[in-house]
Design a protein around this motif. Sequence first.
Motif, PDB file in Angstrom:
ATOM      1  N   ASP A 242      17.840  -3.695  -2.323  1.00  0.00           N
ATOM      2  CA  ASP A 242      16.507  -3.707  -2.941  1.00  0.00           C
ATOM      3  C   ASP A 242      15.556  -4.621  -2.184  1.00  0.00           C
ATOM      4  O   ASP A 242      14.382  -4.292  -1.975  1.00  0.00           O
ATOM      5  N   TYR A 243      16.066  -5.773  -1.777  1.00  0.00           N
ATOM      6  CA  TYR A 243      15.235  -6.750  -1.078  1.00  0.00           C
ATOM      7  C   TYR A 243      14.794  -6.195   0.279  1.00  0.00           C
ATOM      8  O   TYR A 243      13.629  -6.354   0.683  1.00  0.00           O
ATOM      9  N   THR A 244      15.708  -5.527   0.968  1.00  0.00           N
ATOM     10  CA  THR A 244      15.373  -4.930   2.262  1.00  0.00           C
ATOM     11  C   THR A 244      14.338  -3.822   2.089  1.00  0.00           C
ATOM     12  O   THR A 244      13.411  -3.689   2.901  1.00  0.00           O
ATOM     13  N   VAL A 245      14.479  -3.042   1.030  1.00  0.00           N
ATOM     14  CA  VAL A 245      13.502  -1.984   0.738  1.00  0.00           C
ATOM     15  C   VAL A 245      12.129  -2.601   0.438  1.00  0.00           C
ATOM     16  O   VAL A 245      11.089  -2.076   0.874  1.00  0.00           O
ATOM     17  N   ALA A 246      12.133  -3.719  -0.300  1.00  0.00           N
ATOM     18  CA  ALA A 246      10.864  -4.389  -0.591  1.00  0.00           C
ATOM     19  C   ALA A 246      10.205  -4.882   0.693  1.00  0.00           C
ATOM     20  O   ALA A 246       8.976  -4.793   0.850  1.00  0.00           O
ATOM     21  N   TYR A 247      11.015  -5.391   1.624  1.00  0.00           N
ATOM     22  CA  TYR A 247      10.446  -5.845   2.899  1.00  0.00           C
ATOM     23  C   TYR A 247       9.868  -4.656   3.670  1.00  0.00           C
ATOM     24  O   TYR A 247       8.771  -4.751   4.246  1.00  0.00           O
ATOM     25  N   ALA A 248      10.592  -3.545   3.679  1.00  0.00           N
ATOM     26  CA  ALA A 248      10.110  -2.363   4.387  1.00  0.00           C
ATOM     27  C   ALA A 248       8.777  -1.886   3.815  1.00  0.00           C
ATOM     28  O   ALA A 248       7.881  -1.464   4.558  1.00  0.00           O
ATOM     29  N   ALA A 249       8.638  -1.965   2.473  1.00  0.00           N
ATOM     30  CA  ALA A 249       7.375  -1.553   1.854  1.00  0.00           C
ATOM     31  C   ALA A 249       6.254  -2.530   2.199  1.00  0.00           C
ATOM     32  O   ALA A 249       5.118  -2.124   2.473  1.00  0.00           O
TER      33      ALA A 249
ATOM     34  N   PRO B   9      15.340 -21.247   3.860  1.00  0.00           N
ATOM     35  CA  PRO B   9      14.666 -20.834   2.625  1.00  0.00           C
ATOM     36  C   PRO B   9      15.211 -19.505   2.109  1.00  0.00           C
ATOM     37  O   PRO B   9      15.630 -18.641   2.881  1.00  0.00           O
ATOM     38  N   GLY B  10      15.191 -19.352   0.798  1.00  0.00           N
ATOM     39  CA  GLY B  10      15.729 -18.133   0.187  1.00  0.00           C
ATOM     40  C   GLY B  10      15.051 -16.873   0.662  1.00  0.00           C
ATOM     41  O   GLY B  10      15.689 -15.826   0.791  1.00  0.00           O
ATOM     42  N   VAL B  11      13.754 -16.945   0.953  1.00  0.00           N
ATOM     43  CA  VAL B  11      13.018 -15.767   1.412  1.00  0.00           C
ATOM     44  C   VAL B  11      13.628 -15.227   2.701  1.00  0.00           C
ATOM     45  O   VAL B  11      13.702 -14.003   2.905  1.00  0.00           O
ATOM     46  N   ALA B  12      14.099 -16.131   3.578  1.00  0.00           N
ATOM     47  CA  ALA B  12      14.698 -15.707   4.845  1.00  0.00           C
ATOM     48  C   ALA B  12      16.167 -15.343   4.677  1.00  0.00           C
ATOM     49  O   ALA B  12      16.637 -14.344   5.233  1.00  0.00           O
ATOM     50  N   LEU B  13      16.903 -16.144   3.894  1.00  0.00           N
ATOM     51  CA  LEU B  13      18.336 -15.885   3.741  1.00  0.00           C
ATOM     52  C   LEU B  13      18.596 -14.558   3.043  1.00  0.00           C
ATOM     53  O   LEU B  13      19.556 -13.853   3.374  1.00  0.00           O
ATOM     54  N   ASN B  14      17.745 -14.211   2.085  1.00  0.00           N
ATOM     55  CA  ASN B  14      17.916 -12.907   1.442  1.00  0.00           C
ATOM     56  C   ASN B  14      17.713 -11.775   2.441  1.00  0.00           C
ATOM     57  O   ASN B  14      18.362 -10.733   2.354  1.00  0.00           O
ATOM     58  N   MET B  15      16.800 -11.972   3.392  1.00  0.00           N
ATOM     59  CA  MET B  15      16.581 -10.957   4.416  1.00  0.00           C
ATOM     60  C   MET B  15      17.771 -10.883   5.360  1.00  0.00           C
ATOM     61  O   MET B  15      18.259  -9.794   5.705  1.00  0.00           O
ATOM     62  N   MET B  16      18.256 -12.055   5.788  1.00  0.00           N
ATOM     63  CA  MET B  16      19.400 -12.094   6.697  1.00  0.00           C
ATOM     64  C   MET B  16      20.632 -11.480   6.038  1.00  0.00           C
ATOM     65  O   MET B  16      21.319 -10.629   6.624  1.00  0.00           O
ATOM     66  N   LEU B  17      20.892 -11.906   4.798  1.00  0.00           N
ATOM     67  CA  LEU B  17      22.064 -11.383   4.098  1.00  0.00           C
ATOM     68  C   LEU B  17      21.862  -9.925   3.698  1.00  0.00           C
ATOM     69  O   LEU B  17      22.814  -9.134   3.674  1.00  0.00           O
ATOM     70  N   GLY B  18      20.596  -9.589   3.375  1.00  0.00           N
ATOM     71  CA  GLY B  18      20.297  -8.218   2.985  1.00  0.00           C
ATOM     72  C   GLY B  18      20.643  -7.226   4.074  1.00  0.00           C
ATOM     73  O   GLY B  18      21.008  -6.080   3.804  1.00  0.00           O
TER      74      GLY B  18
END
Length: 430
Positions: free
Chosen positions: A172-179, A250-259
Amino acid sequence: MFKLKYILLLVALVLPLALQSPIAVARQAPDLPLELEGELHGAAYRIVVPENWNGTLLLYARGYSPNPVTNPDVAILGAPTEALLLEHGYALAASGFRNAGWNVEEGIWDTQQLLIFFRRNVAHPKRVLIYGMSMGGNVALKSIEMFHGLYDGAVPICGAPEGTLNADLKLDYTVAYAAAFGWDPSWGDIGDLPDGEEGFQVYQQVMAHFWGNFAQLSDPAVFARFEFMRLVNDMPLGAFYQPQGAQFGPGVALNMMLGYYIRYELEARAGGPAAQNANHVYSLSDADRAQLLELGMTVTEMDDLLTTMNAMANIKARRSARQYLKRFDPSGRIISPVLMLHNIEDPLAIVQGTQAYYEKVTSQGREDLLMRVYTDRPGHCNVTPHQVLAMFEAMESWLDTGTAPGAEAFPSDLEFVLDFEPEPWPQPPQ
């Protein structure tokens, strides 16, 4: 003749169990203090037993690591926690696990083998508590569900007890980044990441793109889009932009990395895409919309981002890969006490996961064996040595008395929060 064969078979089955029991094996008490390090079935391990051992062994399951762990710590938070637990008489043991990545499977078996090794080569503990941090919390939960006779209690800390849903949230987080910031077609299918070296190269490209946008965080329009990503996924603000606790970023980056990276690694492990969002509906609450309006995002822009995300809500996991991931989901079928500690504002393992696990336990009629305790320290696994000690002392009391610990076991001056009720898991919509 048949009766004789039956007796011989029975002896063959029972004898190995008898030989492992503390009654059948006469073992000299070990010389204490004791410290052992080595490798067991391909996994590094470390054991420390203090001179004033109280008879309880704490088995630690480590968190996620993209690289092999060859020097496992025996307690979270490093030396301060280790020293405090040893001072109070606890024996400590930890496995580095074979392999790296989301290796819950190996963690379960390597921790079990370390316990067997401890019993054979050190002593038979009076009590065994399994605990873990982050991914290790899942190892602890699944272990006590699978091996009721081995562990007397479990203390999962800042884990992801929702299991497979966590992989879906990372998607979901990766999809949000793509949007919010786009997805280059050369990166391939967002739901089925490239394999092997190509996949790792794409991961590097994705993260370079992310860091380029993150560098413009001071731009109100860019910040509003990052906030959209946070809000649409019901992630807390605490430690989202500043690392806290066990976070190395930061969580904003780690969620992207882990995502990306956890899903990439899971796909290789499970034999295909294991995360999905096909039943998700992405939305914003009125409060979310009001906050984004204050940041300068227009209603049209919000709706366009949601429309883009919902158009991508058609990703389905490969059946076999999904089944592999679900095999190691905590099920809620517990017969021994579980005492759970979680940060209310954890941006990586969101607190709603504890509610998802509670619902599993309740569906099994075992809610009297689960107690959840929270801390308002923001960040992933941002807990103190004294909080960890308090958790074990509370579990010991629970096992001694048969009664779940009361509020006095978790004082507010240690930054515990008892009157907190998490929201339901954000997806699929309730």
